[in-house]
Design an enzyme around this catalytic site. Structure first.
Site, PDB file in Angstrom:
ATOM      1  CB  SER A  14      -0.932   0.017   1.210  1.00  0.00           C
ATOM      2  OG  SER A  14      -0.185   0.248   2.393  1.00  0.00           O
ATOM      3  CE1 TYR A 156      13.328  -4.002   9.356  1.00  0.00           C
ATOM      4  CE2 TYR A 156      15.644  -3.410   9.186  1.00  0.00           C
ATOM      5  CZ  TYR A 156      14.401  -3.553   8.603  1.00  0.00           C
ATOM      6  OH  TYR A 156      14.229  -3.261   7.270  1.00  0.00           O
TER       7      TYR A 156
END
Ligand SMILES: NC(=O)c1ccc[n+]([C@@H]2O[C@H](COP(=O)([O-])OP(=O)(O)OC[C@H]3O[C@@H](n4cnc5c(N)ncnc54)[C@H](O)[C@@H]3O)[C@@H](O)[C@H]2O)c1
Length: 251
Positions: A14, A156
């Site tokens: 998106s 991460y």
């Protein structure tokens, strides 16, 4: 139109890199199934409209990559719509910077759920049809962080190192069926995630100066390498992780 007749499913499409890949792969001829979290449906519809400006077909579907049954049903729906999925781009990802000593378990788990387990679930959902057809392309959007962690991104970086390892192992487990699995390791790309991560103009200036090309990345900079891995141009390339970072990391 090097991807003409192919269908690509892209996660986290998106905005940012995923949105650029959706439009970019379509411009190179692919029909696209663009997916993202339900809460991103308005933004996803805007990307679908952009893809619609190309000649290619586009289907937008809500997909949380951490939910196995949803992943399987979206892959089923996309396959029904387009006949097959030729290319999977595992792009969905999260980064909430925190020093490791301050990291709570929930944040650790959330990163591994999206950035690592998401790759596993989506890849496993498309592999049966790719094995049957003896062809397929899996592209994992990892990170240079997966090669060298930096402070506040330990969790991460560990997920992205996992994505690179999954790339290498999958390539060996599925290569006999004509499926390639490669990773792209972006450097600093100026998306929502990239800007949040950099934080200050001082950091932006610092990393711009460090980069050999004296600029930070744009989401469109990831398109060319993805088209390469998605197309016949890379027929003999598998299990690799390509740094796309403007020259800020060299290993
Ligand atoms: N921007 C950078 O500097 C950079 C650098 C290296 C790697 N990456 C990687 O590139 C990918 C895209 O990052 P971006 O910069 O465009 O970030 P972004 O935050 O702009 O986009 C990430 C997308 O993933 C989606 N997402 C998050 N959790 C999801 C879930 N559970 N299921 C499905 N979708 C989910 C988000 O809704 C969002 O649309 C990520 O995997 C990221 O780790 C980015």
């Amino acid at each position: 139109m090097i991807l003409e007749g192919k269908t690509a499913l892209i996660t986290g499409a998106s905005r940012g890199i995923g949105a650029a890949l959706a439009v970019g792969l379509a411009k190179h001829g692919a029909n696209t199934v663009i997916t993202d979290l339900d809460r991103q449906s308005d933004e996803l519809a805007k990307v679908a409209a952009q893809v619609g400006e190309t000649e290619q077909k586009c289907l937008a579907l809500p997909l949380d990559v951490t939910n196995k049954s949803v992943v399987e049903s979206v892959v089923g729906e996309a396959t029904d719509a387009f006949g097959q999925i030729d290319i999977l781009v595992n792009n969905a990802g999260i980064l909430l910077p925190k020093p490791l000593e301050e990291l709570d378990e929930k944040t650790w788990d959330a990163h591994f759920d999206v950035n690592a387990k998401g790759v596993l679930l989506c890849t496993n959902a498309v592999l049966p049809q790719m094995r049957q057809r003896k062809s397929g392309r899996i592209i994992n959007i990892a990170s240079i962080a997966g090669r060298q962690g930096v402070p506040t991104q330990g969790h991460y970086a560990a997920t992205k190192a996992t994505a690179i390892t999954l790339t290498r192992v999958y390539s060996q487990e599925v290569g006999m069926d004509g499926i390639t699995v490669n990773a792209i390791c972006p450097g600093i790309i100026l998306t929502e995630m990239g800007k949040n991560n950099l934080g200050s103009q001082e950091n932006i200036d610092h990393w711009t100066n460090v980069a050999a090309l004296k600029r930070l990345g744009d989401p469109d900079d990831i398109v060319g390498p993805a088209v390469f891995f998605a197309s016949d141009l890379s027929n003999f390339v598998t299990g690799q992780a390509l740094n796309v970072c403007g020259g800020i990391y060299f290993h």
